[in-house]
Motif scaffolding. Sequence first.
Motif, PDB file in Angstrom:
ATOM      1  N   ASP A 277      39.996  10.107 -44.182  1.00  0.00           N
ATOM      2  CA  ASP A 277      40.393  11.336 -44.858  1.00  0.00           C
ATOM      3  C   ASP A 277      41.880  11.657 -44.703  1.00  0.00           C
ATOM      4  N   ARG A 278      42.662  10.731 -44.150  1.00  0.00           N
ATOM      5  CA  ARG A 278      44.091  10.993 -43.964  1.00  0.00           C
ATOM      6  C   ARG A 278      44.966  10.063 -44.775  1.00  0.00           C
ATOM      7  N   SER A 279      44.700   8.756 -44.642  1.00  0.00           N
ATOM      8  CA  SER A 279      45.579   7.789 -45.294  1.00  0.00           C
ATOM      9  C   SER A 279      44.847   6.475 -45.500  1.00  0.00           C
ATOM     10  N   PRO A 280      45.308   5.686 -46.459  1.00  0.00           N
ATOM     11  CA  PRO A 280      44.736   4.360 -46.629  1.00  0.00           C
ATOM     12  C   PRO A 280      45.137   3.483 -45.452  1.00  0.00           C
ATOM     13  N   ALA A 281      44.444   2.374 -45.293  1.00  0.00           N
ATOM     14  CA  ALA A 281      44.760   1.455 -44.202  1.00  0.00           C
ATOM     15  C   ALA A 281      44.354   0.048 -44.602  1.00  0.00           C
ATOM     16  N   LEU A 282      45.106  -0.927 -44.115  1.00  0.00           N
ATOM     17  CA  LEU A 282      44.769  -2.327 -44.279  1.00  0.00           C
ATOM     18  C   LEU A 282      44.367  -2.836 -42.905  1.00  0.00           C
ATOM     19  N   VAL A 283      43.221  -3.487 -42.813  1.00  0.00           N
ATOM     20  CA  VAL A 283      42.720  -3.954 -41.526  1.00  0.00           C
ATOM     21  C   VAL A 283      42.250  -5.402 -41.659  1.00  0.00           C
ATOM     22  N   TRP A 284      42.449  -6.165 -40.589  1.00  0.00           N
ATOM     23  CA  TRP A 284      41.967  -7.535 -40.492  1.00  0.00           C
ATOM     24  C   TRP A 284      40.872  -7.536 -39.423  1.00  0.00           C
ATOM     25  N   PRO A 285      39.660  -7.173 -39.805  1.00  0.00           N
ATOM     26  CA  PRO A 285      38.613  -6.996 -38.793  1.00  0.00           C
ATOM     27  C   PRO A 285      38.148  -8.303 -38.167  1.00  0.00           C
ATOM     28  N   ASP A 286      37.928  -8.261 -36.838  1.00  0.00           N
ATOM     29  CA  ASP A 286      37.293  -9.387 -36.150  1.00  0.00           C
ATOM     30  C   ASP A 286      35.909  -9.583 -36.735  1.00  0.00           C
ATOM     31  N   GLY A 287      35.422 -10.801 -36.705  1.00  0.00           N
ATOM     32  CA  GLY A 287      34.069 -11.073 -37.160  1.00  0.00           C
ATOM     33  C   GLY A 287      33.936 -11.250 -38.655  1.00  0.00           C
ATOM     34  N   VAL A 288      35.047 -11.177 -39.395  1.00  0.00           N
ATOM     35  CA  VAL A 288      34.959 -11.292 -40.851  1.00  0.00           C
ATOM     36  C   VAL A 288      34.401 -12.643 -41.278  1.00  0.00           C
ATOM     37  N   ASP A 289      34.686 -13.702 -40.502  1.00  0.00           N
ATOM     38  CA  ASP A 289      34.164 -15.025 -40.857  1.00  0.00           C
ATOM     39  C   ASP A 289      32.637 -15.033 -40.860  1.00  0.00           C
ATOM     40  N   THR A 290      32.049 -14.332 -39.901  1.00  0.00           N
ATOM     41  CA  THR A 290      30.591 -14.239 -39.842  1.00  0.00           C
ATOM     42  C   THR A 290      30.054 -13.485 -41.044  1.00  0.00           C
ATOM     43  N   VAL A 291      30.720 -12.406 -41.406  1.00  0.00           N
ATOM     44  CA  VAL A 291      30.285 -11.604 -42.550  1.00  0.00           C
ATOM     45  C   VAL A 291      30.356 -12.442 -43.823  1.00  0.00           C
ATOM     46  N   LEU A 292      31.456 -13.146 -44.021  1.00  0.00           N
ATOM     47  CA  LEU A 292      31.604 -13.974 -45.220  1.00  0.00           C
ATOM     48  C   LEU A 292      30.608 -15.127 -45.233  1.00  0.00           C
ATOM     49  N   ALA A 293      30.373 -15.744 -44.084  1.00  0.00           N
ATOM     50  CA  ALA A 293      29.393 -16.833 -44.013  1.00  0.00           C
ATOM     51  C   ALA A 293      27.995 -16.314 -44.341  1.00  0.00           C
ATOM     52  N   GLY A 294      27.722 -15.077 -43.975  1.00  0.00           N
ATOM     53  CA  GLY A 294      26.424 -14.482 -44.260  1.00  0.00           C
ATOM     54  C   GLY A 294      26.168 -14.273 -45.732  1.00  0.00           C
ATOM     55  N   MET A 295      27.217 -14.274 -46.515  1.00  0.00           N
ATOM     56  CA  MET A 295      27.057 -14.104 -47.959  1.00  0.00           C
ATOM     57  C   MET A 295      26.808 -15.429 -48.666  1.00  0.00           C
TER      58      MET A 295
END
Length: 171
Positions: free
Chosen positions: A30-48
């Motif tokens: 609710d304050r500002s946009p943000a760009l994040v490189w979250p840990d675990g993204v490889d697992t999330v993408l592999a799950g797709m």
Amino acid sequence: MDNGWAWVEDGAGLDLFVRDLALCLSVHRDRSPALVWPDGVDTVLAGMRGVPRQRADAELPGVAAGTADLTTGLGELLGCRVGSRYVTLPTGAEGPATAATDLVVLPVLGGCAGRVDPAPPGRARAALTRALEVRLRVGEALYVPRGFGYTLAGTRSPCTLLVLALHPPSW
């Protein structure tokens, strides 16, 4: 039951991803946009399992195929309902919009340019005073607060995005 996630036993990658997103949102929500490189993204993408399917999971309306664990986990941590959908941007597409609810945009195939405009008038808590322009690639997540204008553009090839919509709880 095959839920499509590669880590089935412990869910550590998904847990890291959800916690990183929740931490980012706890600071920026609710304050500002943000760009994040979250840990675990490889697992999330592999799950797709590669190219996302375009149908919704039968168990949870408004939840894109293969994302039920992700939306449930994020919703529990943030205390809200989380919906998801896949959006495919064709080559050369450009689409300005205004976020009707808080959004997290995560490229799952390809990349695109993203722009988030400053807060609309009357948003005293907003920290963004000029447009935020980023190049979104697979593995990066862009948070767009409710009410902010944003544009996704600049695709050189089709780009598929997972869009997470954060809705206030319904009591």
